[in-house]
Design a protein around this motif. Structure first.
Motif, PDB file in Angstrom:
ATOM      1  N   ALA A  78       0.860  -1.185   0.000  1.00 44.28           N
ATOM      2  CA  ALA A  78       0.000   0.000   0.000  1.00 44.28           C
ATOM      3  C   ALA A  78       0.900   1.239   0.000  1.00 44.28           C
ATOM      4  CB  ALA A  78      -0.914  -0.004   1.217  1.00 44.28           C
ATOM      5  N   PHE A  79       0.742   2.094  -1.019  1.00 47.62           N
ATOM      6  CA  PHE A  79       1.577   3.297  -1.092  1.00 47.62           C
ATOM      7  C   PHE A  79       0.858   4.419  -1.813  1.00 47.62           C
ATOM      8  CE2 PHE A  79       2.468   1.140  -5.039  1.00 47.62           C
ATOM      9  CZ  PHE A  79       2.623   2.151  -5.957  1.00 47.62           C
ATOM     10  N   ASP A  80       1.400   5.609  -1.657  1.00 50.10           N
ATOM     11  CA  ASP A  80       0.876   6.793  -2.312  1.00 50.10           C
ATOM     12  C   ASP A  80       2.066   7.564  -2.877  1.00 50.10           C
ATOM     13  OD1 ASP A  80      -1.783   8.819  -2.086  1.00 50.10           O
ATOM     14  OD2 ASP A  80       0.160   9.789  -2.317  1.00 50.10           O
ATOM     15  N   ALA A  81       2.056   7.827  -4.176  1.00 51.48           N
ATOM     16  CA  ALA A  81       3.183   8.495  -4.837  1.00 51.48           C
ATOM     17  C   ALA A  81       3.450   9.886  -4.266  1.00 51.48           C
ATOM     18  CB  ALA A  81       2.934   8.591  -6.341  1.00 51.48           C
ATOM     19  N   ASP A  82       2.439  10.507  -3.653  1.00 49.47           N
ATOM     20  CA  ASP A  82       2.614  11.831  -3.058  1.00 49.47           C
ATOM     21  C   ASP A  82       3.185  11.759  -1.648  1.00 49.47           C
ATOM     22  OD1 ASP A  82       1.314  12.987  -5.303  1.00 49.47           O
ATOM     23  OD2 ASP A  82      -0.626  12.575  -4.405  1.00 49.47           O
ATOM     24  N   GLY A  83       3.298  10.551  -1.113  1.00 44.29           N
ATOM     25  CA  GLY A  83       3.794  10.401   0.248  1.00 44.29           C
ATOM     26  C   GLY A  83       2.707  10.525   1.302  1.00 44.29           C
ATOM     27  N   ASP A  84       1.439  10.613   0.878  1.00 44.74           N
ATOM     28  CA  ASP A  84       0.342  10.678   1.839  1.00 44.74           C
ATOM     29  C   ASP A  84       0.211   9.333   2.552  1.00 44.74           C
ATOM     30  OD1 ASP A  84      -0.222  13.240   0.914  1.00 44.74           O
ATOM     31  OD2 ASP A  84      -1.749  12.556  -0.508  1.00 44.74           O
ATOM     32  N   THR A  85      -0.290   9.363   3.785  1.00 46.66           N
ATOM     33  CA  THR A  85      -0.536   8.141   4.537  1.00 46.66           C
ATOM     34  C   THR A  85      -1.655   7.362   3.854  1.00 46.66           C
ATOM     35  OG1 THR A  85       0.124   9.214   6.582  1.00 46.66           O
ATOM     36  CG2 THR A  85      -1.211   7.218   6.792  1.00 46.66           C
ATOM     37  N   VAL A  86      -1.462   6.038   3.746  1.00 50.38           N
ATOM     38  CA  VAL A  86      -2.460   5.193   3.097  1.00 50.38           C
ATOM     39  C   VAL A  86      -3.134   4.313   4.143  1.00 50.38           C
ATOM     40  CG1 VAL A  86      -2.875   3.403   1.367  1.00 50.38           C
ATOM     41  CG2 VAL A  86      -1.134   5.143   0.953  1.00 50.38           C
ATOM     42  N   GLY A  87      -4.446   4.417   4.200  1.00 50.90           N
ATOM     43  CA  GLY A  87      -5.245   3.490   4.998  1.00 50.90           C
ATOM     44  C   GLY A  87      -5.956   2.543   4.052  1.00 50.90           C
ATOM     45  N   THR A  88      -6.550   1.512   4.584  1.00 51.16           N
ATOM     46  CA  THR A  88      -7.285   0.572   3.731  1.00 51.16           C
ATOM     47  C   THR A  88      -8.618   0.222   4.378  1.00 51.16           C
ATOM     48  OG1 THR A  88      -6.184  -1.329   4.742  1.00 51.16           O
ATOM     49  CG2 THR A  88      -5.229  -0.479   2.702  1.00 51.16           C
ATOM     50  N   THR A  89      -9.589  -0.070   3.533  1.00 42.89           N
ATOM     51  CA  THR A  89     -10.873  -0.605   3.953  1.00 42.89           C
ATOM     52  C   THR A  89     -10.966  -2.006   3.380  1.00 42.89           C
ATOM     53  OG1 THR A  89     -11.867   1.595   3.932  1.00 42.89           O
ATOM     54  CG2 THR A  89     -13.376  -0.289   3.841  1.00 42.89           C
ATOM     55  N   ILE A  90     -11.259  -2.973   4.246  1.00 45.10           N
ATOM     56  CA  ILE A  90     -11.344  -4.366   3.809  1.00 45.10           C
ATOM     57  C   ILE A  90     -12.787  -4.831   3.928  1.00 45.10           C
ATOM     58  CG2 ILE A  90     -10.616  -6.734   4.277  1.00 45.10           C
ATOM     59  CD1 ILE A  90      -7.992  -5.527   5.411  1.00 45.10           C
ATOM     60  N   ARG A  91     -13.306  -5.399   2.824  1.00 47.56           N
ATOM     61  CA  ARG A  91     -14.636  -6.009   2.808  1.00 47.56           C
ATOM     62  C   ARG A  91     -14.475  -7.470   2.430  1.00 47.56           C
ATOM     63  NH1 ARG A  91     -19.152  -3.109  -0.451  1.00 47.56           N
ATOM     64  NH2 ARG A  91     -18.055  -4.215  -2.083  1.00 47.56           N
ATOM     65  N   TRP A  92     -15.199  -8.311   3.091  1.00 48.34           N
ATOM     66  CA  TRP A  92     -15.194  -9.741   2.792  1.00 48.34           C
ATOM     67  C   TRP A  92     -16.417 -10.072   1.951  1.00 48.34           C
ATOM     68  CZ3 TRP A  92     -11.218 -12.892   3.803  1.00 48.34           C
ATOM     69  CH2 TRP A  92     -10.258 -12.450   4.720  1.00 48.34           C
ATOM     70  N   ILE A  93     -16.174 -10.734   0.825  1.00 47.99           N
ATOM     71  CA  ILE A  93     -17.243 -11.138  -0.083  1.00 47.99           C
ATOM     72  C   ILE A  93     -17.327 -12.662  -0.018  1.00 47.99           C
ATOM     73  CG2 ILE A  93     -18.147 -10.974  -2.438  1.00 47.99           C
ATOM     74  CD1 ILE A  93     -17.504  -8.216  -1.124  1.00 47.99           C
ATOM     75  N   VAL A  94     -18.485 -13.166   0.390  1.00 48.53           N
ATOM     76  CA  VAL A  94     -18.701 -14.613   0.464  1.00 48.53           C
ATOM     77  C   VAL A  94     -19.823 -14.952  -0.507  1.00 48.53           C
ATOM     78  CG1 VAL A  94     -19.329 -16.555   1.943  1.00 48.53           C
ATOM     79  CG2 VAL A  94     -17.963 -14.667   2.878  1.00 48.53           C
ATOM     80  N   ASP A  95     -19.479 -15.771  -1.513  1.00 52.70           N
ATOM     81  CA  ASP A  95     -20.437 -16.149  -2.560  1.00 52.70           C
ATOM     82  C   ASP A  95     -21.150 -14.926  -3.159  1.00 52.70           C
ATOM     83  OD1 ASP A  95     -19.791 -18.820  -2.519  1.00 52.70           O
ATOM     84  OD2 ASP A  95     -21.473 -19.403  -1.224  1.00 52.70           O
ATOM     85  N   GLY A  96     -20.383 -13.853  -3.399  1.00 51.51           N
ATOM     86  CA  GLY A  96     -20.915 -12.670  -4.076  1.00 51.51           C
ATOM     87  C   GLY A  96     -21.591 -11.656  -3.180  1.00 51.51           C
ATOM     88  N   ARG A  97     -21.655 -11.912  -1.877  1.00 52.92           N
ATOM     89  CA  ARG A  97     -22.315 -10.979  -0.948  1.00 52.92           C
ATOM     90  C   ARG A  97     -21.328 -10.476   0.095  1.00 52.92           C
ATOM     91  NH1 ARG A  97     -27.885 -14.188   0.314  1.00 52.92           N
ATOM     92  NH2 ARG A  97     -28.150 -14.867  -1.833  1.00 52.92           N
ATOM     93  N   VAL A  98     -21.484  -9.212   0.469  1.00 50.06           N
ATOM     94  CA  VAL A  98     -20.643  -8.663   1.534  1.00 50.06           C
ATOM     95  C   VAL A  98     -21.028  -9.360   2.835  1.00 50.06           C
ATOM     96  CG1 VAL A  98     -20.010  -6.602   2.837  1.00 50.06           C
ATOM     97  CG2 VAL A  98     -20.407  -6.439   0.374  1.00 50.06           C
TER      98      VAL A  98
END
Length: 170
Positions: A125-145
């Motif tokens: 996970a990176f940002d070319a501008d040097g900004d801090t990168v966070g992430t959002t994780i979603r789990w998809i099970v058989d096509g549904r969140v």
């Protein structure tokens, strides 16, 4: 008898491409000009970042040296080998915010059983501008969140289901 003299070239315009510029973008000047004598034209460019000259010469490209928020423009002069035109300036372009990127996301364990919690592992996970990168994780099970966050409980899955972790950088 008389000798007909040279008529100097005219630089009509210069554009910058691409029009959306980010850190790491190679910016190119595209000049347009004419020569009344139909002499072949060569070009000289002067590059500016935030109003200050950063490069000058025949190179029609600017290879970096700018950051998010900088204002860039180029000045171009045409030459027919005898005379040089008046300079023309491009429009100013502003270096935009680069979107964050996630290179890979993997699920462990790689061969889960029904009672295994699953973990989404994010790498690169990176940002070319040097900004801090966070992430959002979603789990998809058989096509549904079916959940969010780095771990999906075994209670949310059953045998033979297809599970994906979807990572969105923010």
């Amino acid at each position: 008898s008389v000798v007909i003299g040279n008529v100097g070239p005219v630089a009509d315009s210069v554009a910058l491409v691409p029009d959306e510029v980010y850190v790491g973008t190679i910016l190119q000047a595209v000049p347009v000009g004419t020569d009344p004598d139909e002499d072949e034209l060569t070009w000289d460019f002067t590059w500016y970042v935030n109003g200050g000259e950063v490069a000058s010469g025949p190179d029609d490209r600017l290879l970096g040296g700018f950051v998010k928020g900088d204002e860039l423009f180029v000045e171009a002069r045409a030459s027919d080998g005898v005379a040089q035109s008046e300079p023309v300036e491009s429009s100013i372009v502003t270096v935009l915010n680069s979107p964050p990127v996630v290179e890979t996301a993997t699920i462990t364990p790689t061969e889960p059983k029904g009672n295994d919690d699953l973990t989404c592992n994010v790498a690169g996970a990176f940002d070319a501008d040097g900004d801090t990168v966070g992430t959002t994780i979603r789990w998809i099970v058989d096509g549904r969140v079916s959940g969010t966050g780095p771990v999906l409980s075994s209670a949310a899955t059953r045998r033979d289901q297809r599970v994906t972790c979807q990572v969105t950088p923010d």
